[in-house]
Scaffold this motif. Structure first.
Motif, PDB file in Angstrom:
ATOM      1  N   UNK A 154       0.937  -1.137  -0.134  1.00  0.00           N
ATOM      2  CA  UNK A 154      -0.119   0.032  -0.099  1.00  0.00           C
ATOM      3  C   UNK A 154       0.895   1.185   0.018  1.00  0.00           C
ATOM      4  N   UNK A 155       1.851   1.456   0.905  1.00  0.00           N
ATOM      5  CA  UNK A 155       2.740   2.452   1.055  1.00  0.00           C
ATOM      6  C   UNK A 155       3.495   2.571  -0.190  1.00  0.00           C
ATOM      7  N   UNK A 156       4.185   1.438  -0.932  1.00  0.00           N
ATOM      8  CA  UNK A 156       4.963   1.738  -1.827  1.00  0.00           C
ATOM      9  C   UNK A 156       4.340   2.328  -3.016  1.00  0.00           C
ATOM     10  N   UNK A 157       2.788   1.800  -3.114  1.00  0.00           N
ATOM     11  CA  UNK A 157       2.273   2.037  -4.515  1.00  0.00           C
ATOM     12  C   UNK A 157       1.786   3.684  -4.261  1.00  0.00           C
ATOM     13  N   UNK A 217      -2.408   5.219   3.202  1.00  0.00           N
ATOM     14  CA  UNK A 217      -1.783   5.014   4.439  1.00  0.00           C
ATOM     15  C   UNK A 217      -2.792   4.699   5.363  1.00  0.00           C
ATOM     16  N   UNK A 218      -4.147   5.222   5.185  1.00  0.00           N
ATOM     17  CA  UNK A 218      -5.249   4.923   5.982  1.00  0.00           C
ATOM     18  C   UNK A 218      -5.376   3.558   6.432  1.00  0.00           C
ATOM     19  N   UNK A 219      -5.214   2.673   5.219  1.00  0.00           N
ATOM     20  CA  UNK A 219      -5.308   1.115   5.670  1.00  0.00           C
ATOM     21  C   UNK A 219      -4.132   0.825   6.489  1.00  0.00           C
ATOM     22  N   UNK A 220      -3.005   1.391   5.901  1.00  0.00           N
ATOM     23  CA  UNK A 220      -1.548   0.893   6.776  1.00  0.00           C
ATOM     24  C   UNK A 220      -2.058   1.423   8.407  1.00  0.00           C
ATOM     25  N   UNK A 221      -2.404   2.465   8.683  1.00  0.00           N
ATOM     26  CA  UNK A 221      -2.698   2.923   9.956  1.00  0.00           C
ATOM     27  C   UNK A 221      -3.586   1.758  10.791  1.00  0.00           C
ATOM     28  N   UNK A 222      -4.750   1.191   9.989  1.00  0.00           N
ATOM     29  CA  UNK A 222      -5.560   0.046  10.756  1.00  0.00           C
ATOM     30  C   UNK A 222      -4.759  -0.938  11.123  1.00  0.00           C
ATOM     31  N   UNK A 223      -3.786  -1.239  10.129  1.00  0.00           N
ATOM     32  CA  UNK A 223      -2.974  -2.290  10.429  1.00  0.00           C
ATOM     33  C   UNK A 223      -1.982  -2.098  11.517  1.00  0.00           C
ATOM     34  N   UNK A 224      -1.538  -0.921  11.487  1.00  0.00           N
ATOM     35  CA  UNK A 224      -0.562  -0.692  12.697  1.00  0.00           C
ATOM     36  C   UNK A 224      -1.364  -0.691  13.917  1.00  0.00           C
ATOM     37  N   UNK A 225      -2.421  -0.139  14.241  1.00  0.00           N
ATOM     38  CA  UNK A 225      -3.118  -0.209  15.285  1.00  0.00           C
ATOM     39  C   UNK A 225      -3.064  -1.789  15.702  1.00  0.00           C
ATOM     40  N   UNK A 226      -3.253  -2.704  14.838  1.00  0.00           N
ATOM     41  CA  UNK A 226      -3.315  -4.046  15.417  1.00  0.00           C
ATOM     42  C   UNK A 226      -2.032  -4.542  15.795  1.00  0.00           C
ATOM     43  N   UNK A 227      -0.786  -4.085  15.065  1.00  0.00           N
ATOM     44  CA  UNK A 227       0.396  -4.309  15.791  1.00  0.00           C
ATOM     45  C   UNK A 227       0.901  -3.696  17.147  1.00  0.00           C
ATOM     46  N   UNK A 228       0.277  -2.617  17.230  1.00  0.00           N
ATOM     47  CA  UNK A 228       0.473  -2.098  18.544  1.00  0.00           C
ATOM     48  C   UNK A 228      -0.184  -2.586  19.578  1.00  0.00           C
ATOM     49  N   UNK A 229      -1.477  -2.978  19.164  1.00  0.00           N
ATOM     50  CA  UNK A 229      -1.794  -4.020  20.281  1.00  0.00           C
ATOM     51  C   UNK A 229      -1.242  -5.284  20.699  1.00  0.00           C
ATOM     52  N   UNK A 248     -10.649  -8.198  15.271  1.00  0.00           N
ATOM     53  CA  UNK A 248     -10.232  -7.047  14.566  1.00  0.00           C
ATOM     54  C   UNK A 248      -9.574  -7.316  13.211  1.00  0.00           C
ATOM     55  N   UNK A 249      -8.730  -8.182  13.391  1.00  0.00           N
ATOM     56  CA  UNK A 249      -7.839  -8.572  11.985  1.00  0.00           C
ATOM     57  C   UNK A 249      -9.078  -9.278  11.140  1.00  0.00           C
ATOM     58  N   UNK A 250      -9.938 -10.103  11.688  1.00  0.00           N
ATOM     59  CA  UNK A 250     -10.965 -10.853  10.653  1.00  0.00           C
ATOM     60  C   UNK A 250     -11.700  -9.740  10.053  1.00  0.00           C
ATOM     61  N   UNK A 251     -12.225  -8.812  10.815  1.00  0.00           N
ATOM     62  CA  UNK A 251     -13.095  -7.469  10.180  1.00  0.00           C
ATOM     63  C   UNK A 251     -12.230  -6.963   9.045  1.00  0.00           C
ATOM     64  N   UNK A 252     -11.028  -6.745   9.251  1.00  0.00           N
ATOM     65  CA  UNK A 252     -10.216  -6.042   8.259  1.00  0.00           C
ATOM     66  C   UNK A 252     -10.015  -6.871   6.973  1.00  0.00           C
ATOM     67  N   UNK A 253      -9.752  -8.038   7.315  1.00  0.00           N
ATOM     68  CA  UNK A 253      -9.571  -8.933   6.359  1.00  0.00           C
ATOM     69  C   UNK A 253     -10.568  -9.248   5.447  1.00  0.00           C
ATOM     70  N   UNK A 254     -11.745  -9.501   6.109  1.00  0.00           N
ATOM     71  CA  UNK A 254     -13.054  -9.934   5.408  1.00  0.00           C
ATOM     72  C   UNK A 254     -13.657  -9.021   4.695  1.00  0.00           C
ATOM     73  N   UNK A 255     -13.538  -7.786   5.412  1.00  0.00           N
ATOM     74  CA  UNK A 255     -14.472  -6.470   5.043  1.00  0.00           C
ATOM     75  C   UNK A 255     -13.513  -5.253   4.323  1.00  0.00           C
ATOM     76  N   UNK A 256     -12.792  -4.792   5.236  1.00  0.00           N
ATOM     77  CA  UNK A 256     -12.473  -3.486   4.854  1.00  0.00           C
ATOM     78  C   UNK A 256     -11.173  -3.584   3.801  1.00  0.00           C
ATOM     79  N   UNK A 257     -10.119  -4.279   3.927  1.00  0.00           N
ATOM     80  CA  UNK A 257      -9.070  -4.369   3.288  1.00  0.00           C
ATOM     81  C   UNK A 257      -9.476  -4.757   1.566  1.00  0.00           C
ATOM     82  N   UNK A 258     -10.110  -5.754   1.511  1.00  0.00           N
ATOM     83  CA  UNK A 258     -10.772  -5.969   0.113  1.00  0.00           C
ATOM     84  C   UNK A 258     -11.478  -4.730  -0.411  1.00  0.00           C
TER      85      UNK A 258
END
Ligand code: SF4
Ligand code: SF4
Lengths: 197, 579
Positions: B322-325, B343-355, B382-392
């Motif tokens: 995402x970042x590189x594109x 970067x928006x999507x990246x932030x949501x993933x970083x939230x997970x890393x932080x947790x 949270x990861x499930x919602x991201x992977x199944x809904x938001x990210x695609x």
């Protein structure tokens, strides 16, 4: 048609732009400067503007968040008692070697006493890795959540001494309730095992 | 590990054909062959042409001081997949000279320069053997075991001054600046006038070409710190009109000698330092390093930890692409709107890393034999919602936004082309290699962790241009989501750590090369242990560093305005390039 996809792309930008206003309208005042608003903006349902206006708004940090380490003390009869035994494991495991510990000695016998007499952390060198907290066998050093430590004089203010890094166990229980409860449970089990044996 | 039929064949063949010159490396824990220096080129040619080891993954040196020799270590692979062939050659320490492999494997170029720079190993026949990370005129070769850094304290951590008598002293006071710097013998800093980089500029003009219009060639410095070079990076280009005739990347502005630090550290202490290599993908860096050390220790993480590792690695791949594109679009002139959406999507993933890990970017999450802590149930949700809904959903939107955009296509199609043959020869890795039509992905070619059981396709391109690199990255994100869906479905319960967490691990003597398919390409860690608490040698095969070897080839003949886009399509991070 040439340029069609440019228009579609611009449509996406326009959608993002308008969504901010739709959300503003839909959620009203509580979209900004409220915990609920911040939570909504960082959920996967978020639409429109996404940014948080620091420092008026701050993202809540998760329990595992780590910034700088602090030493935990307990209050016993109004006296501060550090959990730390000056075993030195944190100083050994610390990757940039920014922990400095002087172990106390008994003034009469000259024997080492399990408590630190001095404890420094050079917080400019600390890389916030969390190893010290992870490997301390006495749950005596923990990672803090307070990340606003900017100051005017790094020479004076950024070497934390015993005074500055000691925090009460109640503070620890407040910022990391899950970890605290877990440790208390483990402790009770140990005690119970001891009394049975 | 079992030796396959072909490997036994290979061993027999090599021993028979080269006799004395090729010996199996018999030191305990070591792999591969020791080759005599004078036979090196011959052996490698036969390996490449007869056995198909056409991909030179890593070249590095090891200083065995106080033993009187240095060793150069080569890791060869086949571009069709399979495990490594390790070759070594030794040279006396007082004058280490080894034939250069550049003529056979052009991808050795920067790596040999690095070994020269840091270890002082001379590669005979190298076309341009200059320092690469340090500057010309630097005193000594820092990775030699007897070289000491300006704030030297002890050879190995933990330092004795910290405990039990740890009276605080600032390193600067202990070892004040100026007293601790050494210069080469004939160097006087007071009289020094910065040279005009004669070696650098003199090395240009390697391309001789006829063109109808004779124009004067000019040298242009792009950088250091051109706004869109993703960090402090410099390209020296030789221009003929608007066309690039030759190019030399200059790097090292962010150099901190990660490997020397790594050799002072204990094994565990290196883990947070790997975060700082490619600081966008710290989880993948952790992964590679953990694999290398686990290989040496002979341990295996429990099932759940493997799943968590793959989950984190794939989330990292998603956020990196995402970042590189997004930033590629910056380089093309679509200033910041696309990259902010990315970067928006990246932030949501970083939230997970932080947790999970406690930090957004400097995750420091992997341990030898597992991961630092379990992923709680609510984070999995949270990861499930991201992977199944938001990210695609967002990926589709992103594609609608960009993929067919006429401007993007006309800027990217046919620009910065790298043919498959060139890509393999230049040791290019990752999306850049695959976009050139070489479907080589370490996750499939030499599977590690649980990738063997997962279903996914290796994305690859056909044209090898910027646009195909873009498409490959988009497709890889989709494949990452596919992997994540499987991992989330199957993740078992159980411990996340093999054995008890230890701060001082015991690593038996030997060597290991652990590699993962990082988002930027093949990320390898070469670790040599001598049984002590600190690694004897710790080398990082950094994909964005080695991918830069191909920049010259890609840029040749391009317009100067496309240069930044070509650089952006390689997707470099200077933390990793400069180390
Ligand atoms: S903080 Fe913990 S690890 Fe460090 S010296 Fe005290 S007891 Fe030992
Ligand atoms: S967090 Fe890491 S770097 Fe900082 S004091 Fe603890 S061990 Fe050292």
């Amino acid at each position: 048609m040439n340029g069609l996809w440019i228009l579609r792309g611009l449509g996406v930008t326009l959608k993002h732009f308008i969504e901010t206003y739709i959300e503003d309208f839909r959620q009203g005042k509580k979209r900004y400067f409220t915990a609920q608003g911040i939570e909504q903006r960082r959920s996967s349902k978020t639409r429109g503007i996404f940014t948080v206006q620091y420092p008026e708004e701050k993202l809540p940090v998760p329990e595992e968040f780590r910034y700088l380490p602090f030493l935990v003390y307990e209050e016993v009869n109004g006296q501060r008692k550090l959990r730390c035994t000056a075993c030195g494991i944190c100083a050994k495991v610390c990757p940039p070697q920014c922990i400095w510990i002087v172990r106390s000695t008994d003034p009469e016998t000259g024997r080492p006493v399990p408590a630190p007499s001095e404890f420094y952390i050079d917080v400019d060198v600390c890389m916030n890795c969390g190893f010290c907290a992870e490997y301390c066998p006495f749950d005596a050093i923990k990672m803090d959540h307070d990340y606003e430590i900017a100051s005017f004089d790094r020479q004076r203010e950024h070497v934390f001494d015993l005074q500055k890094i000691s925090k009460p166990v109640t503070y620890y229980a407040k910022i990391r309730p899950g970890n605290y409860a877990e440790e208390q449970r483990a402790r009770m089990m140990k005690e119970a095992a001891k009394t049975i044996a | 590990m079992t030796t396959s039929w072909i490997e036994t064949q290979l061993t027999e063949y090599l021993l028979e054909r080269f006799g004395e010159a090729v010996q199996p490396d018999s030191r305990p824990g070591y792999l591969g062959f020791l080759v005599a220096r004078n036979k090196l080129l011959e052996v490698c040619r036969s390996l490449r042409d007869e056995f198909g080891f056409d991909y030179l993954s890593s070249v590095t040196g090891v200083d065995y001081h106080p033993e009187p020799f240095m060793e150069v270590v080569y890791h060869f692979y086949k571009s069709t997949g399979g495990s490594a062939l390790v070759m070594k050659t030794q040279a006396p320490r007082d004058n280490p000279t080894v034939p250069s492999l550049c003529s056979l494997y052009p991808g050795a170029d920067f790596q040999e320069r690095e070994a020269w720079d840091l270890l002082g190993i001379r590669f005979e026949g190298h076309p341009d053997l200059r320092r690469i990370l340090m500057w010309e005129g630097f005193a000594g070769h820092p990775l030699r075991k007897d070289w000491r850094e300006p704030f030297f304290e002890e050879d190995a951590k933990p330092f004795k001054s910290r405990w039990p008598e740890g009276h605080f002293i600032r390193v600067e006071d202990n070892n004040p600046y100026k007293n601790n710097v050494s210069y080469p013998p004939d160097f006087d800093p007071g009289k020094w006038v910065p040279d005009k980089d004669e070696l650098l500029y003199g090395g240009l003009q390697s391309f001789e070409e006829d063109s109808e219009i004779k124009t004067e060639r000019i040298v242009v410095n792009l950088g250091p710190q051109h706004p869109s070079t993703h960090g402090v990076f410099r390209m020296v280009v030789l221009l003929e009109g608007e066309r690039v005739v030759d190019l030399k990347p200059v790097m090292g502005y962010l150099h901190r000698n990660h490997e020397k630090i790594g050799e002072r550290n204990t094994y565990l202490q290196n883990m947070p330092f790997t975060d700082r290599l490619d600081y966008i993908c710290s989880m993948s860096n952790n992964f590679g390093y953990a694999l290398a050390v686990e290989k040496l220790m002979g341990i295996q993480p429990p099932e759940r930890a493997e799943y968590i590792r793959v989950m984190m690695a794939e989330l990292t791949r998603f956020l990196n692409h995402m970042f590189s594109i997004g930033f590629l679009l910056n380089d093309l002139g679509a200033f910041f709107t696309p990259s902010l959406y990315a970067i928006e999507e990246r932030e949501l993933i970083l939230d997970i890393f932080e947790e999970v890990a406690g930090s957004r970017m400097m995750c420091n999450y992997f341990r030898f034999g597992g991961v630092a802590r379990d992923v709680p149930e609510q984070v999995l949700d949270k990861i499930k919602t991201l992977v199944h809904d938001r990210l695609p959903r967002k990926l589709d939107e992103f594609e609608r936004y960009l993929t067919h955009n006429e401007i993007l296509r006309s800027r990217c199609e046919g620009v910065g082309v790298l043919t498959p043959e060139q890509a393999i020869a230049l040791s290019v890795a990752g999306p850049v290699l695959r976009a050139s039509g070489v479907p080589y992905d370490v996750r499939r070619a030499d599977p590690y962790s649980i990738y063997e059981r997962l279903e996914f396709d290796v994305a690859y391109g056909i044209h090898g241009d910027i646009y195909d690199r873009y498409l490959v990255r988009i497709e890889e994100m989709r494949q990452s989501l596919r992997i994540l869906r499987q991992v989330l479905k199957d993740i078992p319960n159980g411990p996340v750590m093999a054995g008890k967490p230890q701060f001082q691990v015991r690593v038996p003597p030997g060597e290991a090369y652990g590699r993962v398919e990082g988002p930027k390409g093949e990320l390898g860690f070469y670790v040599v242990s001598n049984g002590k608490p600190n690694p004897w040698r710790y080398h990082v095969r950094a994909p964005s560093f080695i991918n830069l070897t191909s920049l010259k080839t890609m840029a040749h003949g391009a317009k100067v305005a496309d240069l930044v886009a070509i650089l952006g399509s390689i997707d470099i991070v200077l933390g990793e390039v400069d180390r």
